[in-house]
Design a protein around this motif. Structure first.
Motif, PDB file in Angstrom:
ATOM      1  N   THR A 236     -13.401 -35.002  73.157  1.00 44.90           N
ATOM      2  CA  THR A 236     -14.728 -34.731  73.758  1.00 44.90           C
ATOM      3  C   THR A 236     -14.996 -35.278  75.070  1.00 44.90           C
ATOM      4  O   THR A 236     -14.082 -36.148  75.762  1.00 44.90           O
ATOM      5  CB  THR A 236     -15.613 -35.430  72.694  1.00 44.90           C
ATOM      6  OG1 THR A 236     -17.125 -35.122  73.303  1.00 44.90           O
ATOM      7  CG2 THR A 236     -15.495 -36.867  72.740  1.00 44.90           C
ATOM      8  N   GLY A 237     -16.086 -34.976  75.936  1.00 40.05           N
ATOM      9  CA  GLY A 237     -16.001 -35.467  77.167  1.00 40.05           C
ATOM     10  C   GLY A 237     -16.329 -36.895  77.115  1.00 40.05           C
ATOM     11  O   GLY A 237     -16.775 -37.750  76.132  1.00 40.05           O
ATOM     12  N   GLY A 238     -16.057 -37.522  78.360  1.00 42.82           N
ATOM     13  CA  GLY A 238     -16.104 -39.034  78.603  1.00 42.82           C
ATOM     14  C   GLY A 238     -15.197 -39.916  77.889  1.00 42.82           C
ATOM     15  O   GLY A 238     -15.648 -41.133  77.782  1.00 42.82           O
ATOM     16  N   VAL A 239     -14.158 -39.485  77.242  1.00 40.60           N
ATOM     17  CA  VAL A 239     -13.276 -40.515  76.831  1.00 40.60           C
ATOM     18  C   VAL A 239     -12.009 -40.828  77.392  1.00 40.60           C
ATOM     19  O   VAL A 239     -11.094 -41.497  76.883  1.00 40.60           O
ATOM     20  CB  VAL A 239     -12.931 -39.860  75.252  1.00 40.60           C
ATOM     21  CG1 VAL A 239     -14.091 -39.573  74.396  1.00 40.60           C
ATOM     22  CG2 VAL A 239     -12.158 -38.573  75.476  1.00 40.60           C
ATOM     23  N   GLY A 240     -11.932 -40.431  78.630  1.00 43.01           N
ATOM     24  CA  GLY A 240     -10.698 -40.529  79.391  1.00 43.01           C
ATOM     25  C   GLY A 240      -9.540 -39.586  79.308  1.00 43.01           C
ATOM     26  O   GLY A 240      -8.278 -39.921  79.624  1.00 43.01           O
ATOM     27  N   LYS A 241      -9.978 -38.399  79.069  1.00 40.09           N
ATOM     28  CA  LYS A 241      -8.911 -37.158  78.903  1.00 40.09           C
ATOM     29  C   LYS A 241      -8.116 -37.013  80.187  1.00 40.09           C
ATOM     30  O   LYS A 241      -6.882 -36.849  80.289  1.00 40.09           O
ATOM     31  CB  LYS A 241      -9.754 -35.938  78.435  1.00 40.09           C
ATOM     32  CG  LYS A 241      -9.184 -35.414  77.255  1.00 40.09           C
ATOM     33  CD  LYS A 241     -10.107 -34.019  77.057  1.00 40.09           C
ATOM     34  CE  LYS A 241     -11.167 -33.996  77.699  1.00 40.09           C
ATOM     35  NZ  LYS A 241     -12.026 -32.943  77.272  1.00 40.09           N
ATOM     36  N   THR A 242      -8.933 -36.853  81.476  1.00 39.41           N
ATOM     37  CA  THR A 242      -8.501 -36.530  82.655  1.00 39.41           C
ATOM     38  C   THR A 242      -7.384 -37.844  82.950  1.00 39.41           C
ATOM     39  O   THR A 242      -6.089 -37.448  83.342  1.00 39.41           O
ATOM     40  CB  THR A 242      -9.155 -36.424  83.760  1.00 39.41           C
ATOM     41  OG1 THR A 242     -10.263 -35.662  83.137  1.00 39.41           O
ATOM     42  CG2 THR A 242      -8.597 -35.804  84.927  1.00 39.41           C
ATOM     43  N   THR A 243      -7.785 -38.932  82.834  1.00 44.23           N
ATOM     44  CA  THR A 243      -7.039 -40.356  82.905  1.00 44.23           C
ATOM     45  C   THR A 243      -5.689 -40.127  82.081  1.00 44.23           C
ATOM     46  O   THR A 243      -4.757 -40.307  82.666  1.00 44.23           O
ATOM     47  CB  THR A 243      -7.680 -41.432  82.954  1.00 44.23           C
ATOM     48  OG1 THR A 243      -9.177 -41.254  83.449  1.00 44.23           O
ATOM     49  CG2 THR A 243      -6.734 -42.741  83.223  1.00 44.23           C
ATOM     50  N   THR A 244      -5.869 -39.804  80.916  1.00 43.12           N
ATOM     51  CA  THR A 244      -4.629 -39.853  80.099  1.00 43.12           C
ATOM     52  C   THR A 244      -3.714 -38.824  80.529  1.00 43.12           C
ATOM     53  O   THR A 244      -2.433 -38.955  80.425  1.00 43.12           O
ATOM     54  CB  THR A 244      -5.281 -39.558  78.611  1.00 43.12           C
ATOM     55  OG1 THR A 244      -6.151 -40.323  78.279  1.00 43.12           O
ATOM     56  CG2 THR A 244      -3.909 -39.778  77.679  1.00 43.12           C
ATOM     57  N   ALA A 245      -4.243 -37.491  80.841  1.00 40.98           N
ATOM     58  CA  ALA A 245      -3.433 -36.436  81.345  1.00 40.98           C
ATOM     59  C   ALA A 245      -2.515 -36.958  82.591  1.00 40.98           C
ATOM     60  O   ALA A 245      -1.285 -36.814  82.691  1.00 40.98           O
ATOM     61  CB  ALA A 245      -4.226 -35.127  81.687  1.00 40.98           C
ATOM     62  N   ALA A 246      -3.218 -37.709  83.493  1.00 39.77           N
ATOM     63  CA  ALA A 246      -2.640 -38.117  84.819  1.00 39.77           C
ATOM     64  C   ALA A 246      -1.527 -39.109  84.460  1.00 39.77           C
ATOM     65  O   ALA A 246      -0.449 -38.996  85.092  1.00 39.77           O
ATOM     66  CB  ALA A 246      -3.503 -38.689  85.605  1.00 39.77           C
ATOM     67  N   VAL A 247      -1.716 -39.946  83.481  1.00 39.21           N
ATOM     68  CA  VAL A 247      -0.920 -40.929  83.128  1.00 39.21           C
ATOM     69  C   VAL A 247       0.241 -40.331  82.417  1.00 39.21           C
ATOM     70  O   VAL A 247       1.595 -40.615  82.752  1.00 39.21           O
ATOM     71  CB  VAL A 247      -1.412 -42.023  82.194  1.00 39.21           C
ATOM     72  CG1 VAL A 247      -0.383 -42.887  81.666  1.00 39.21           C
ATOM     73  CG2 VAL A 247      -2.551 -42.839  82.775  1.00 39.21           C
ATOM     74  N   LEU A 248       0.093 -39.318  81.619  1.00 41.24           N
ATOM     75  CA  LEU A 248       1.261 -38.548  80.861  1.00 41.24           C
ATOM     76  C   LEU A 248       2.371 -37.906  82.266  1.00 41.24           C
ATOM     77  O   LEU A 248       3.500 -38.036  82.050  1.00 41.24           O
ATOM     78  CB  LEU A 248       0.864 -37.881  79.845  1.00 41.24           C
ATOM     79  CG  LEU A 248       0.203 -38.513  78.627  1.00 41.24           C
ATOM     80  CD1 LEU A 248      -0.367 -37.305  77.665  1.00 41.24           C
ATOM     81  CD2 LEU A 248       1.069 -39.196  77.911  1.00 41.24           C
ATOM     82  N   ALA A 249       1.551 -37.456  83.007  1.00 36.75           N
ATOM     83  CA  ALA A 249       2.460 -36.718  83.904  1.00 36.75           C
ATOM     84  C   ALA A 249       3.290 -37.896  84.608  1.00 36.75           C
ATOM     85  O   ALA A 249       4.214 -37.519  85.008  1.00 36.75           O
ATOM     86  CB  ALA A 249       1.462 -35.872  84.895  1.00 36.75           C
ATOM     87  N   ILE A 250       2.511 -38.642  85.301  1.00 40.63           N
ATOM     88  CA  ILE A 250       3.127 -39.600  86.064  1.00 40.63           C
ATOM     89  C   ILE A 250       4.536 -40.345  85.253  1.00 40.63           C
ATOM     90  O   ILE A 250       5.469 -40.363  85.838  1.00 40.63           O
ATOM     91  CB  ILE A 250       2.198 -40.825  86.542  1.00 40.63           C
ATOM     92  CG1 ILE A 250       1.231 -40.417  87.301  1.00 40.63           C
ATOM     93  CG2 ILE A 250       3.048 -42.060  86.957  1.00 40.63           C
ATOM     94  CD1 ILE A 250       0.080 -41.314  87.645  1.00 40.63           C
ATOM     95  N   GLU A 251       4.364 -40.815  84.005  1.00 45.40           N
ATOM     96  CA  GLU A 251       5.439 -41.315  83.182  1.00 45.40           C
ATOM     97  C   GLU A 251       6.498 -40.266  83.126  1.00 45.40           C
ATOM     98  O   GLU A 251       7.771 -40.483  83.180  1.00 45.40           O
ATOM     99  CB  GLU A 251       4.814 -41.860  81.925  1.00 45.40           C
ATOM    100  CG  GLU A 251       5.885 -42.555  80.943  1.00 45.40           C
ATOM    101  CD  GLU A 251       6.469 -43.649  81.741  1.00 45.40           C
ATOM    102  OE1 GLU A 251       5.738 -44.232  82.714  1.00 45.40           O
ATOM    103  OE2 GLU A 251       7.712 -44.180  81.469  1.00 45.40           O
ATOM    104  N   GLY A 252       5.959 -38.914  82.856  1.00 48.07           N
ATOM    105  CA  GLY A 252       7.113 -37.929  82.866  1.00 48.07           C
ATOM    106  C   GLY A 252       7.821 -37.883  83.903  1.00 48.07           C
ATOM    107  O   GLY A 252       9.144 -37.832  84.033  1.00 48.07           O
ATOM    108  N   ALA A 253       7.111 -37.903  85.309  1.00 45.21           N
ATOM    109  CA  ALA A 253       7.766 -37.947  86.613  1.00 45.21           C
ATOM    110  C   ALA A 253       8.817 -39.142  86.732  1.00 45.21           C
ATOM    111  O   ALA A 253       9.939 -38.966  87.067  1.00 45.21           O
ATOM    112  CB  ALA A 253       6.859 -37.829  87.768  1.00 45.21           C
TER     113      ALA A 253
END
Lengths: 386, 320
Positions: free
Chosen positions: A24-41
């Motif tokens: 749902t909105g406001g739970v840190g979805k975008t942040t989590t997505a960014a963190v996952l991509a960074i760790e992937g890289a």
């Protein structure tokens, strides 16, 4: 079938080709997505993160000051300042612009440039591409497909729009196709065939009634849109089916994101059920903004302790302070126990999927340093309940 | 400012804020405060399944009105139902079924952006005009959507030049832009991103939609004063000795950690509340963070007490 329950977040970003973050909105979805991509890289993958509506400062961090519909690579120095990540990892980001994505889709399937132009200029189309509920969801998935087809990314992490019904992206292509396929308006476009002409009369009367309510201009726009769109439905339908297949494919992982707040956790449980109903499984669960557990004492025991501090012996000021300290711990133990209990309701639904707990952080997450800090919690070895 | 005054500033109050900030809790709190001030209240739930009825210990709301507490009634308001009402009121009941079954309705709703919002707001306006309650409280959609929700009427005036839908939109604009009839109560948490988004939302609502803003409700504030001096495990142990009680080392560490956590969060909250005040010149009403598991009647009662004190502390002139 999608990637099943993963043993850890590390496994998700190493095994999956596509990661869809939902919640749902406001739970840190975008942040989590960014963190996952960074760790992937960091682990050597060519990763891209598709964000929908990032908070301003996070967008700046990802170099997304302006809405840019094409992915651009982020300087390695910025996401790997200590230069200790795998050497061949790359990180890119883009911010979804659903209208531009939709325009590109129209241009792609138009038989002639003229047909494309006519659609792009139509007012009804502008509403469909700009304001229609579900378009953003569909375009996020369309972008995903485009990156999958055209880019050479190994890891595509997608954020999903912050709607109340956060699984709309599963149904959005079908809903849009239904709209574009509307029978009533289709009939209207074939006045030359005599049988249809009869139906046409009834339809015309029906439309007249509608235009009494909303005005003829609106109906004119709609009719000219459907006229312009003629012949493109098949291409759109095939494309939507391909997008659906990709979402449900074996290298797609769903990461469920929630905060520890009760309403958010309830929504997450609801999503978990919905995903399962659709034959999709949750690969991992990220719980943001979790209160620390502060030991194992029972709140009731602690409150009993507060009462015993009312009476002598001992220094009164010290007793009062100690009582306050115990009452505070009792409060936070209550919250911690309750949060764990709520989160277990979701965990019971997702089988053996990994769960990671990200505690309340002192500051909001904006820069690569803070994103890294979130990463240490997501990618920490599992420790049970945080 | 007196609670009675506050609760009669306007007949419609729209409670808006980003998802997860506690909009529904604030809606319930305001409803209880208003009913205690002697006003009859109708709560309107727009998105459904918000847990509003649960706050009063009642089963979920439906399109039919039901009692939530003495003087407080509640119901849902969905676009689909509002449309059927609208068609019925305009003598078009006959085609309503066909509109839905043929999918033409989806097409028309898309052709007229914001039509669903207009239908919902039109229904709010109708209820307001009919005087069904002294105060209508609307639990609005989440923030981003709240702006388009409030802007829908203006957008529609541009898209539709004639017809009853246009008239409906005009009447909705009149309702929204009349501070005697309608105001928006914004809700936020005392945290950085929610505060930033609230400020943006506030300016959009005032500048673009022209809707009056009431005070901002800052939800979930820690109440207690910080431990002074800051609590360390050693201090806990020293207090235990002076109080002639036994406290183990591990327990002392947990006690100190929880105290430090509260103090550091409280410090952030105070800084954010101050930042909000600097960036947005609206009075604030602060509601306490509740450590309880669920939000039920007892919790709403506690929050209502805090809400009443918050209103009492408002300067009289901010009434609009």
């Amino acid at each position: 079938m999608t990637l099943g329950p993963a043993p850890s977040f590390g496994a998700v970003i190493e095994r999956a080709h596509i990661v869809i973050c939902c919640g749902t909105g406001g739970v840190g979805k975008t942040t989590t997505a960014a963190v996952l991509a960074i760790e992937g890289a960091r682990r050597g993958r060519n990763a891209v993160v598709v964000t929908i509506d990032p908070a301003k400062r996070l967008a700046q961090t990802l170099g997304l000051e302006a809405l840019s519909d094409t992915a651009h690579e982020i300087d390695r120095d910025r996401w790997d300042p200590e230069n200790d990540a795998a050497p061949d990892g790359r990180l890119s980001a883009l911010m979804l612009d659903s209208k531009t994505t939709f325009d590109a889709l129209v241009t792609r399937y138009a038989a002639t440039p003229d047909q494309g132009e006519r659609i792009l200029e139509n007012r009804f189309y502008r509403n469909v591409s700009g304001a229609l509920g579900g378009t953003q969801e569909y375009m996020a998935m369309e972008k995903l497909h485009e990156l999958h087809e055209d880019g050479d990314y190994d890891l595509i992490v997608v954020d999903t729009p912050p709607t109340r019904h956060a699984l709309d992206f599963l149904d959005a292509p079908a809903r849009l196709l239904r709209l574009l396929d509307n029978r009533i308006f289709r009939l209207l476009m074939m006045p030359t065939r005599s049988i249809v002409r009869v139906a046409g009369v009834a339809v015309q009367a029906f439309l007249r009634t509608i235009s009494r309510v909303v005005g003829t201009e609106v109906i004119d726009d709609v009719v000219s849109f459907f006229r312009a769109f003629e012949g493109m439905e098949a291409g759109f339908r095939d494309r939507a089916a391909a997008v659906q297949r990709l979402i449900a494919g074996p290298t797609t992982a769903f990461v469920l994101v929630t905060s520890a707040r009760r309403e958010a956790v309830e929504e997450a449980a609801f999503f978990a059920d919905r995903l399962q109903e659709s034959g999709l499984s949750v690969a991992a669960l990220a719980v943001n903004r979790v209160h620390p557990s502060f030991g194992t004492a029972s709140p009731e025991g602690l409150r009993e302790r507060v009462k015993t501090l009312d009476d002598a012996p001992g220094d009164a000021a010290a007793r009062a302070r100690l009582a306050q300290t115990y009452a505070n711990l009792a409060d936070f133990r209550t919250v911690a126990i309750h949060e764990r209990h709520e989160i277990d309701q979701v965990r019971n639904r997702i089988g053996t999927a990994a769960t990671a707990f990200v505690p309340y952080l002192a500051r909001d997450v904006h820069d690569f340093g803070a994103l890294r800090q979130v990463g240490t919690h997501l990618f920490a070895p599992p420790t049970g309940a945080g | 400012m007196e609670l009675e005054r506050f609760c009669s500033t306007s007949r419609v109050v729209i409670v808006a804020g980003k998802g997860g900030v506690g909009k529904t809790t604030v809606t319930a709190t305001m409803a209880l405060a208003a009913s205690r001030a002697g006003r009859s209240v109708l709560v309107l739930e727009i998105e459904g399944k918000s847990g509003l009825a649960a706050a009063f210990g009642k089963p979920p709301l439906t399109y039919e009105e039901s009692d939530l507490a003495p003087g407080i009634r509640g119901r849902t308001l969905t676009a689909d139902q509002a449309l059927l009402d609208y068609l019925r009121d305009h003598g078009l009941r006959r085609i309503s079924k066909r509109l839905v079954s043929s999918g033409a309705l989806d097409v028309v709703a898309t052709a007229v952006p914001g039509m669903q919002d207009i239908l919902v707001l039109g229904k709010v306006k109708q209820l307001e005009r009919a005087g069904v309650a002294d105060l209508l409280i609307v639990d609005a959609p989440a923030a981003g959507h709240a702006i388009s929700f409030l802007l829908s009427a203006r957008g529609l005036l541009d898209a539709v030049r004639v017809g009853p839908i246009r008239k409906q939109a005009q009447e909705v604009v009149e309702l929204l832009t009349d501070p005697e009839r309608c105001q928006v109560l914004l809700v936020t948490l005392p945290e950085e991103t929610p505060v930033n988004e609230l400020v943006e939302t506030a300016f959009s609502i005032e500048d673009l939609a022209g809707v009056a803003l009431g005070p901002v409700v800052v939800n979930a504030m820690y109440q207690a004063d910080p431990f002074d001096p800051p609590l360390t495990p050693d201090r806990v142990l020293a207090d235990a000795t002076a109080a002639e009680r036994f406290v183990g080392d591990i327990e002392a560490a947990d006690l100190a950690a929880a105290a430090t956590f509260r103090d550091s969060r409280a410090e952030i909250q105070i800084a954010q509340v101050r930042r909000l005040a600097e960036r947005l010149p609206l009075p604030q009403i602060q509601l306490p963070y509740l450590f309880t598991a669920d939000i039920g009647p007892a919790e709403i009662d506690t929050l209502t007490g805090a809400f009443e004190r918050g209103v009492g502390a408002l300067p009289a002139l901010t009434a609009r």
